[in-house]
Design a protein around this motif. Structure first.
Motif, PDB file in Angstrom:
ATOM      1  N   ASP A  27      12.572  -3.523   3.635  1.00  0.00           N
ATOM      2  CA  ASP A  27      12.475  -3.294   2.005  1.00  0.00           C
ATOM      3  C   ASP A  27      11.114  -3.188   2.298  1.00  0.00           C
ATOM      4  O   ASP A  27      10.273  -2.713   0.989  1.00  0.00           O
ATOM      5  N   VAL A  28      10.508  -3.893   3.188  1.00  0.00           N
ATOM      6  CA  VAL A  28       8.622  -4.145   3.793  1.00  0.00           C
ATOM      7  C   VAL A  28       8.563  -2.504   4.664  1.00  0.00           C
ATOM      8  O   VAL A  28       7.694  -1.832   4.386  1.00  0.00           O
ATOM      9  N   ALA A  29       9.790  -2.473   6.078  1.00  0.00           N
ATOM     10  CA  ALA A  29       9.084  -1.771   6.919  1.00  0.00           C
ATOM     11  C   ALA A  29       9.213  -0.478   6.051  1.00  0.00           C
ATOM     12  O   ALA A  29       7.935   0.903   6.610  1.00  0.00           O
ATOM     13  N   ASP A  30      10.178   0.001   5.310  1.00  0.00           N
ATOM     14  CA  ASP A  30      10.037   1.380   5.101  1.00  0.00           C
ATOM     15  C   ASP A  30       8.824   1.976   4.206  1.00  0.00           C
ATOM     16  O   ASP A  30       8.230   2.870   4.460  1.00  0.00           O
ATOM     17  N   PRO A  31       8.203   1.246   3.118  1.00  0.00           N
ATOM     18  CA  PRO A  31       6.769   1.792   2.845  1.00  0.00           C
ATOM     19  C   PRO A  31       6.296   1.418   3.759  1.00  0.00           C
ATOM     20  O   PRO A  31       4.747   2.192   3.489  1.00  0.00           O
ATOM     21  N   ALA A  32       5.488   0.949   4.459  1.00  0.00           N
ATOM     22  CA  ALA A  32       5.382   0.556   5.673  1.00  0.00           C
ATOM     23  C   ALA A  32       4.660   1.288   6.154  1.00  0.00           C
ATOM     24  O   ALA A  32       3.280   2.148   6.499  1.00  0.00           O
ATOM     25  N   ARG A  33       5.922   1.536   6.674  1.00  0.00           N
ATOM     26  CA  ARG A  33       5.536   3.707   7.497  1.00  0.00           C
ATOM     27  C   ARG A  33       4.597   4.132   6.791  1.00  0.00           C
ATOM     28  O   ARG A  33       4.321   5.536   7.894  1.00  0.00           O
ATOM     29  N   VAL A  34       4.996   4.712   5.805  1.00  0.00           N
ATOM     30  CA  VAL A  34       5.298   5.005   4.675  1.00  0.00           C
ATOM     31  C   VAL A  34       3.391   5.495   4.899  1.00  0.00           C
ATOM     32  O   VAL A  34       2.163   6.655   4.734  1.00  0.00           O
ATOM     33  N   ALA A  35       2.845   4.235   5.030  1.00  0.00           N
ATOM     34  CA  ALA A  35       1.297   4.459   4.699  1.00  0.00           C
ATOM     35  C   ALA A  35       0.359   4.672   6.111  1.00  0.00           C
ATOM     36  O   ALA A  35      -0.038   5.379   6.298  1.00  0.00           O
ATOM     37  N   LEU A  36       1.301   4.259   7.538  1.00  0.00           N
ATOM     38  CA  LEU A  36       0.729   4.201   8.660  1.00  0.00           C
ATOM     39  C   LEU A  36       1.167   5.585   8.683  1.00  0.00           C
ATOM     40  O   LEU A  36      -0.065   5.906   9.509  1.00  0.00           O
ATOM     41  N   GLU A  37       1.974   6.508   8.916  1.00  0.00           N
ATOM     42  CA  GLU A  37       1.923   8.311   8.399  1.00  0.00           C
ATOM     43  C   GLU A  37       0.901   8.417   8.154  1.00  0.00           C
ATOM     44  O   GLU A  37       0.767   8.990   8.298  1.00  0.00           O
ATOM     45  N   ARG A  38       0.063   7.968   7.169  1.00  0.00           N
ATOM     46  CA  ARG A  38      -0.791   8.746   6.312  1.00  0.00           C
ATOM     47  C   ARG A  38      -2.082   8.213   6.664  1.00  0.00           C
ATOM     48  O   ARG A  38      -2.449   8.963   7.310  1.00  0.00           O
ATOM     49  N   MET A  39      -2.548   7.520   7.934  1.00  0.00           N
ATOM     50  CA  MET A  39      -3.108   7.189   8.503  1.00  0.00           C
ATOM     51  C   MET A  39      -3.174   7.803   9.851  1.00  0.00           C
ATOM     52  O   MET A  39      -4.207   8.030   9.984  1.00  0.00           O
ATOM     53  N   VAL A  80       1.107  -0.823  -0.012  1.00  0.00           N
ATOM     54  CA  VAL A  80      -0.364   0.255  -0.230  1.00  0.00           C
ATOM     55  C   VAL A  80       0.592   1.691  -0.683  1.00  0.00           C
ATOM     56  O   VAL A  80       0.364   2.080  -0.707  1.00  0.00           O
ATOM     57  N   GLY A  81       1.805   1.257   0.491  1.00  0.00           N
ATOM     58  CA  GLY A  81       2.772   2.767   1.003  1.00  0.00           C
ATOM     59  C   GLY A  81       3.615   2.592  -0.471  1.00  0.00           C
ATOM     60  O   GLY A  81       3.840   3.975  -0.964  1.00  0.00           O
ATOM     61  N   ARG A  82       3.541   1.706  -1.289  1.00  0.00           N
ATOM     62  CA  ARG A  82       4.198   1.556  -2.539  1.00  0.00           C
ATOM     63  C   ARG A  82       3.982   2.130  -3.206  1.00  0.00           C
ATOM     64  O   ARG A  82       4.078   2.767  -4.420  1.00  0.00           O
ATOM     65  N   HIS A  83       2.340   2.180  -3.366  1.00  0.00           N
ATOM     66  CA  HIS A  83       1.137   2.262  -4.621  1.00  0.00           C
ATOM     67  C   HIS A  83       0.251   3.798  -3.873  1.00  0.00           C
ATOM     68  O   HIS A  83      -0.267   3.473  -4.570  1.00  0.00           O
TER      69      HIS A  83
END
Length: 453
Positions: free
Chosen positions: A421-433, A220-223
């Motif tokens: 590699d998973v954590a970095d984009p996942a954190r982006v999605a969480l920060e948006r949340m 989700v964070g990557r897209h």
């Protein structure tokens, strides 16, 4: 003249323990029903086998390679309940501020009593973030929750799941390979998914519920997508619709459908995506006309609740206030007085200013705990069958005692880590949340208002 005061008989304390209720059913001391008598034995009897454990739905097929827990030493398996409590208390005292214990609302009472923080998955992950001094975060919940805590905690902190077999069937229903394949098929129908139209929107924005793996959050964070909770799902969908023509929502179809319906999205514009079918089982025209594409996932606990149970509650308890979780099927949410997150349910009961009868449609451990905490109200679970979340129930005080005593001994068991590699984009999605703050909802309601339905 002397006056003799006769003490008022004490109101019998309500036992919040689901384990005690199940033991009474199995022994014949209670006439209640349970979905599985195997719940009365220790989870270690099942941890080495594939599956979600006693009480799980027959339709919940655990993925190949799902984590399993190693054998728990006999000293913990054979210990009496009070001995385990004493060992947990002693280990906590020894560890002090070096460890913080997080307990989900759905955990058994015997575990929650030792938690430093009790809440839903997001609240607990936030609590973990607020304790940078703790060397170890013991997450009494399920696997995806421990992953989220690892994403939000410091790199020097260890996040521990006391029983590796505590997974989540709903989270497992959105497999990363299936989601990637879905994305590719959507591109074949909708064109370049990164292309921005004249209104500044892309063809589709992915939204994942908090109850999903770190791999899905990373996708989700990557897209350009976002994570949601049951508390802020509408705020998140508004965020997504401002950026995309449609939303791909996973893994829980019911939360997605109930939220979008409340926002005015027609049901015919919410096709289901079954990952085992081409285009999820829809036509290209249906995908193009969609507003929300719902992943074929669900929570087995909340799928147990029915309209018939609500009808029976209303017949037997005139004026009852029925509150269900938005993971329940749409028909159940429509029939209830209110739908809201676990925290909404807790606040609604806490805010009731007069004795009220509540029928609650969510996991039984939380319902029994609320009944014990608020004896001025009558609080019961809509489902009369005692059936806890099968995977949450894998966290037993024996595993908590073992985890803490391992930490005392200088060992770190069952550490949960998410690769960078998973954590970095996942954190982006969480920060948006985190930035998508929902409006404060007033949970205050009188019994008269409930009976006016």
């Amino acid at each position: 003249m002397s006056i003799t005061f006769v003490p008022t008989p004490a109101v019998p304390a309500i036992d919040a323990s689901v384990d005690h209720a199940i033991q009474a059913i199995v022994s014949g001391a209670s006439t209640d029903a349970t979905c599985s008598t195997d719940l009365a034995v220790g989870p270690w009897d099942f941890d080495t086998r594939p599956g979600y454990g006693p009480g799980s739905s027959m339709g919940d097929v655990i993925p190949t390679g799902a984590p399993r827990q190693g054998e728990l030493p006999s000293t913990y398996r054979e210990a009496e309940e009070e001995e385990l409590h004493e060992r947990i208390r002693a280990a906590k005292a020894t560890l002090g501020d070096r460890v913080v214990i997080l307990g989900h609302f759905y955990q058994r009472e015997e575990v929650v009593r030792h938690a430093d923080y009790v809440g839903d998955s997001f609240q607990l992950a936030t609590a973990a973030k607020g304790r940078p001094d703790a060397e170890a975060i013991v997450f009494c919940g399920v696997h995806f929750m421990a992953e989220t805590a690892d994403l939000l905690s410091g790199p020097e902190q260890s996040v521990i799941l006391p029983n590796l077999a505590a997974g989540c069937s709903m989270a497992d229903m959105a497999d990363i390979d299936q989601v990637e394949e879905c994305w590719e098929q959507l591109a074949e129908v909708l064109g370049d998914l990164d292309a921005v139209d004249a209104d500044g929107r892309v063809p589709v924005i992915p939204v994942t519920y908090m109850n999903s793996s770190a791999a899905i959050k990373g996708f989700v964070g990557r897209h350009g997508g976002i994570v949601c909770t049951s508390s802020n799902a509408q705020t998140v969908l508004e965020w997504a619709f401002a950026r995309g023509r449609r939303v791909l929502f996973f893994p829980d179809q019911h939360l997605g459908r109930n939220t979008a319906k409340a926002m005015g999205v027609p049901l015919e514009q919410m096709p289901m995506w079954n990952p085992r079918r081409t285009l999820g089982g829809s036509t290209a025209a249906e995908i193009q006309d969609s507003r929300v594409i719902l992943w074929h996932g669900f929570c087995s606990v909340h799928r147990r609740f029915t309209v018939g149970q609500i009808d029976q509650a209303r017949a037997e308890h005139p004026g009852v206030r029925v509150i269900v979780h938005p993971e329940c099927p749409m028909e159940v949410v429509d029939a209830a007085d209110e739908a809201g997150s676990t925290d909404y349910i807790r606040r609604a009961i806490d805010g009731a200013t007069e004795p009220t009868t509540f029928a609650i449609g969510t996991e039984i451990n939380l319902v029994r705990r609320l009944a014990a905490q608020y004896p001025q109200h009558e609080i019961f679970c809509l489902d009369p069958v005692v059936c806890p979340c099968s995977t949450m129930y894998r966290i037993h005080p024996g595993y908590l005692a073992w985890t803490l005593e391992e930490l005392v001994a200088g060992r770190t068991p069952n550490r949960i880590t998410v690769s960078a590699d998973v954590a970095d984009p996942a954190r982006v999605a969480l920060e948006r949340m985190l930035a998508a703050k929902p409006p404060v909802v007033d949970t205050t309601r009188t019994a008269a208002a409930a009976s006016a339905r």
